[in-house]
Structures are given as C-alpha cells and as structure tokens.
Design a protein around this motif. Structure first.
Motif, PDB file in Angstrom:
ATOM      1  N   ASP A 166       0.801  -1.219   0.000  1.00 13.32           N
ATOM      2  CA  ASP A 166       0.000   0.000   0.000  1.00 13.32           C
ATOM      3  C   ASP A 166       0.836   1.273   0.000  1.00 13.32           C
ATOM      4  N   PHE A 167       2.083   1.190   0.427  1.00 13.33           N
ATOM      5  CA  PHE A 167       2.926   2.389   0.433  1.00 13.33           C
ATOM      6  C   PHE A 167       3.212   2.864  -0.989  1.00 13.33           C
ATOM      7  N   ARG A 168       3.471   1.935  -1.881  1.00 14.71           N
ATOM      8  CA  ARG A 168       3.778   2.320  -3.262  1.00 14.71           C
ATOM      9  C   ARG A 168       2.532   2.773  -4.015  1.00 14.71           C
ATOM     10  N   ASP A 169       1.349   2.447  -3.476  1.00 13.29           N
ATOM     11  CA  ASP A 169       0.090   2.771  -4.147  1.00 13.29           C
ATOM     12  C   ASP A 169      -0.643   3.940  -3.495  1.00 13.29           C
ATOM     13  N   ARG A 170       0.044   4.717  -2.684  1.00 15.63           N
ATOM     14  CA  ARG A 170      -0.644   5.768  -1.926  1.00 15.63           C
ATOM     15  C   ARG A 170      -1.380   6.763  -2.818  1.00 15.63           C
ATOM     16  N   SER A 171      -0.740   7.214  -3.872  1.00 13.39           N
ATOM     17  CA  SER A 171      -1.362   8.213  -4.742  1.00 13.39           C
ATOM     18  C   SER A 171      -2.623   7.667  -5.396  1.00 13.39           C
TER      19      SER A 171
END
Length: 201
Positions: A100-105
């Motif tokens: 989920d960190f890489r998909d925040r945007s």
C-alpha cells in the motif's frame, strides 16, 4: 514428492489470485500504473479473463494430482471473498500493508482507506517493520533453519523494512516492496528444512 507438495501448498494460489485484481483494477491502473499489461494494451481484458479461468482450472487439476483438495477449496473461497466480496478494502486484512505504500497516490485518488493513508507515515512504516521483524523471528523459531539460511532470511527482512523506514518516496517504496516479495518467498520456503530433517509438521 513431499518436497514438491510443500512448495505447491505455499505457492499454488498466488498465480490466479494475482491475475484477478489486475482485471478488476484496470481503470485504476490506467491512471496509476499504465505500464501494466492491461492498461498498456499488451493483453486484452478478454484474454486476461480467459487466463484467469485457465490458471484457476489448472490450480484445481494440480490439487487433484497432489491430493490437496481441502487446502485448494479453502484458497478458492478465500480468493473469492477477498477479491470479489470486498474484503480487500478492509485495511486490517491487507498483506501487512506492504504494497500500500507504493500505491498511496492511486489509493487516495480512488478513495481507498489503507493503513499508509489512515496513519501517519512514521507510524504506518514502523508498524510494518514490527510485523516483519516479529514474523521473521517467529518463523525462524518455528522452522529452525540452518544458521546460514536464518542469516539470509533475517537480512532480507532487514533490507525490506529498512527500505520502508529509510525513504518515504513511492518509487523507493516500490523497490522495498520487491524486497518484501523476496522475504515473503523465503518465508514460504522455510518449511522445507524440517522436511529435510525428516520431521513431520
């Protein structure tokens, strides 16, 4: 044969389970991940759907061959509930919120409520680091791999959560998630060692 069954039990559900979210999230991927096969046009939606059902069928063929039907049934139900029953939207059910960190945007754009968006970045990242550290220690204690394997496994964990703690950039989070994948793969391989020692679990 037992060795192959161990690998099968830990990995067989991942292929079909990975295809379905890609199909369902194609509109989101067009905005956030246009390089993926579906939004980039490398494969059509129809072909991806066929691929999913083919892989799902092959999973059941493998289950019949290895006599692991109860396990496969459990995985199949879990996949359906998670992907199509809306369980994937529940933050606490996510896989350690590593991806989920890489998909925040994209998640913010889609209105998702993931742990990296609900909590402050330090708290979200340290909670992930604590989970990875706890699982690493626990799995080493449970499966008791050789010292070299334990060091490699612990090093993967350190590189994984160290990356999340070192940088908050989404591009770096993508790299950290790749290391998370290596760590997760290693964790799935640890049960091999007690089998090699002739122990039964």
């Amino acid at each position: 044969m037992e060795f192959m069954k161990t690998l099968y039990l830990f990995g067989k559900s991942d292929i079909p389970a990975a295809v379905l979210p890609t199909i369902d999230g194609v509109e989101e991927d067009r905005m956030a991940k246009p390089h993926r096969p579906l939004p980039s046009g490398m494969i059509s939606l129809e072909s991806a759907t066929i691929l999913y059902y083919v892989l799902f069928t092959l999973m059941w063929v493998a289950a019949l061959y290895t006599n692991t039907i109860p396990c496969t049934l459990t995985y199949s139900v879990a996949i359906l509930i998670y992907n199509e029953g809306g369980l994937a939207a529940v933050p606490v059910v996510k896989n350690g919120h590593a991806q989920d960190f890489r998909d925040r945007s994209a998640d913010a754009l889609m209105g998702r409520k993931t742990i990296p968006l609900l909590l402050s970045q330090p708290m979200a990242r340290w909670s992930l680091a604590a989970l990875i550290a706890a699982w690493t220690i626990g799995l080493i204690a449970l499966w008791q791999p050789p010292a070299v394997a334990s060091i490699v496994f612990a090093s993967l964990a350190l590189r994984c959560f160290g990356g999340y703690l070192w940088s908050y950039d989404e591009k770096d989070d993508y790299t950290s998630y790749c290391w998370y994948g290596f760590w997760l793969l290693a964790s799935n391989l640890l049960p091999i060692f007690p089998r090699l020692r002739g122990e039964i679990y």
